[in-house]
Write an enzyme that holds these catalytic residues in place. Structure first.
Site, PDB file in Angstrom:
ATOM      1  N   SER A  52    -101.319 -28.404   9.195  1.00 59.35           N
ATOM      2  CA  SER A  52    -102.042 -29.545   8.624  1.00 59.35           C
ATOM      3  C   SER A  52    -102.008 -30.756   9.542  1.00 59.35           C
ATOM      4  O   SER A  52    -101.114 -30.893  10.380  1.00 59.35           O
ATOM      5  CB  SER A  52    -101.418 -29.956   7.288  1.00 59.35           C
ATOM      6  OG  SER A  52    -101.498 -28.914   6.367  1.00 59.35           O
TER       7      SER A  52
HETATM    8  N1  SAH Z   1     -96.690 -25.195   6.814  1.00 55.49           N
HETATM    9  C1  SAH Z   1     -97.340 -24.540   7.934  1.00 55.49           C
HETATM   10  C2  SAH Z   1     -98.829 -24.459   7.775  1.00 55.49           C
HETATM   11  C3  SAH Z   1     -99.146 -23.300   7.047  1.00 55.49           C
HETATM   12  S1  SAH Z   1    -100.811 -22.744   6.884  1.00 55.49           S
HETATM   13  C4  SAH Z   1     -97.043 -25.239   9.244  1.00 55.49           C
HETATM   14  O1  SAH Z   1     -96.429 -26.306   9.248  1.00 55.49           O
HETATM   15  O2  SAH Z   1     -97.416 -24.680  10.260  1.00 55.49           O
HETATM   16  C5  SAH Z   1    -100.515 -21.778   5.441  1.00 55.49           C
HETATM   17  C6  SAH Z   1     -99.574 -20.617   5.632  1.00 55.49           C
HETATM   18  O3  SAH Z   1     -99.440 -19.991   4.362  1.00 55.49           O
HETATM   19  C7  SAH Z   1    -100.099 -19.550   6.595  1.00 55.49           C
HETATM   20  O4  SAH Z   1     -99.130 -19.279   7.554  1.00 55.49           O
HETATM   21  C8  SAH Z   1    -100.348 -18.356   5.682  1.00 55.49           C
HETATM   22  O5  SAH Z   1    -100.133 -17.118   6.317  1.00 55.49           O
HETATM   23  C9  SAH Z   1     -99.338 -18.595   4.564  1.00 55.49           C
HETATM   24  N2  SAH Z   1     -99.640 -17.913   3.313  1.00 55.49           N
HETATM   25  C10 SAH Z   1    -100.841 -17.722   2.708  1.00 55.49           C
HETATM   26  N3  SAH Z   1    -100.696 -17.036   1.564  1.00 55.49           N
HETATM   27  C11 SAH Z   1     -99.361 -16.787   1.420  1.00 55.49           C
HETATM   28  C12 SAH Z   1     -98.577 -16.099   0.427  1.00 55.49           C
HETATM   29  N4  SAH Z   1     -99.118 -15.530  -0.657  1.00 55.49           N
HETATM   30  N5  SAH Z   1     -97.240 -16.046   0.609  1.00 55.49           N
HETATM   31  C13 SAH Z   1     -96.646 -16.608   1.696  1.00 55.49           C
HETATM   32  N6  SAH Z   1     -97.337 -17.261   2.667  1.00 55.49           N
HETATM   33  C14 SAH Z   1     -98.676 -17.340   2.522  1.00 55.49           C
END
Ligand code: SAH
Length: 200
Positions: A52
């Site tokens: 983000s």
């Molecule tokens: N917080 C992260 C940004 C994450 S983007 C950072 O600082 O980089 C959202 C993330 O959620 C992605 O890596 C995606 O793979 C994960 N995600 C999506 N659905 C999910 C689920 N059901 N369980 C666990 N992770 C999930």
């Protein structure tokens, strides 16, 4: 970044501002994107996922009102950037990730944090083993708040979560739990990747 993008837009929590100024964001993004690691936008981290924009990371962290001793569940480890911030500001951090490669890479990135535990699992179901959590932070958007996360939130706990079916229509909520009831406060419109139902 801290002064213009964060403090300038109303982020007040001193601990959040300090930590965001000290964690090297460039280390968590693709090498090709390093030159813009501190720009005011989300960045690609591979597999169609994004880290983000700094303001949203700061806002979500501030909304958690962390004092330093909380047990936190993060759903969506991704690059591990947000996890590192939580590790600096809370007691223990449990972070779950759906994509195996991200889990493997972030384990490497975060190995110096002794208060972080990672798991490759579906965050729709939270991480029951370590529940309840005083704080829950979700960094991908489900169509509605997953029941398991509601259950795993401690009494008086705070959950920050984007909710909505499409990226064009999502709201960030700050949710508190009082006597078992969830009190949902909308914060702003956001655009997150979806929280997937099945993991790979
Ligand atoms: N917080 C992260 C940004 C994450 S983007 C950072 O600082 O980089 C959202 C993330 O959620 C992605 O890596 C995606 O793979 C994960 N995600 C999506 N659905 C999910 C689920 N059901 N369980 C666990 N992770 C999930």
């Amino acid at each position: 970044m801290v002064q213009h993008q964060l403090a300038g837009r109303g982020i007040k929590d001193k601990r959040v501002l300090e930590v965001m100024g000290s964690i090297p964001r460039e280390k968590f993004v693709d090498t090709a994107d390093r030159f813009q690691a501190y720009s005011d936008s989300p960045l690609a981290i591979g597999s169609g996922q994004t880290i983000s924009q700094p303001y949203i990371v700061a806002l979500m962290t501030e909304l958690l009102s962390l004092k330093g001793d909380e047990k936190v569940l993060e759903v969506g480890t991704g690059s591990g950037y947000q996890t590192a911030i939580l590790a600096e500001l809370a007691g223990e951090v449990y972070s779950v990730e759906a994509i195996k490669d991200f889990y493997v890479q972030s384990r490497q990135m975060l190995k110096s944090y002794k208060n972080v535990q990672l798991s490759h699992r579906n965050g729709y179901h939270g991480w029951q083993e370590h529940a309840p959590y005083q704080r829950i932070l979700v960094t991908a958007a489900p169509p509605k708040v997953p029941p398991a996360l509601q259950d795993q939130l401690a009494e008086q706990g705070i959950m920050v979560i984007p909710v909505g079916v499409s990226t064009l229509n999502q709201t960030l909520y700050r949710i508190t739990k009082r006597r078992g009831e969830l009190i949902k406060k909308p914060v702003c419109s956001v655009a997150f990747v979806p929280l997937v139902e099945k993991i790979s």
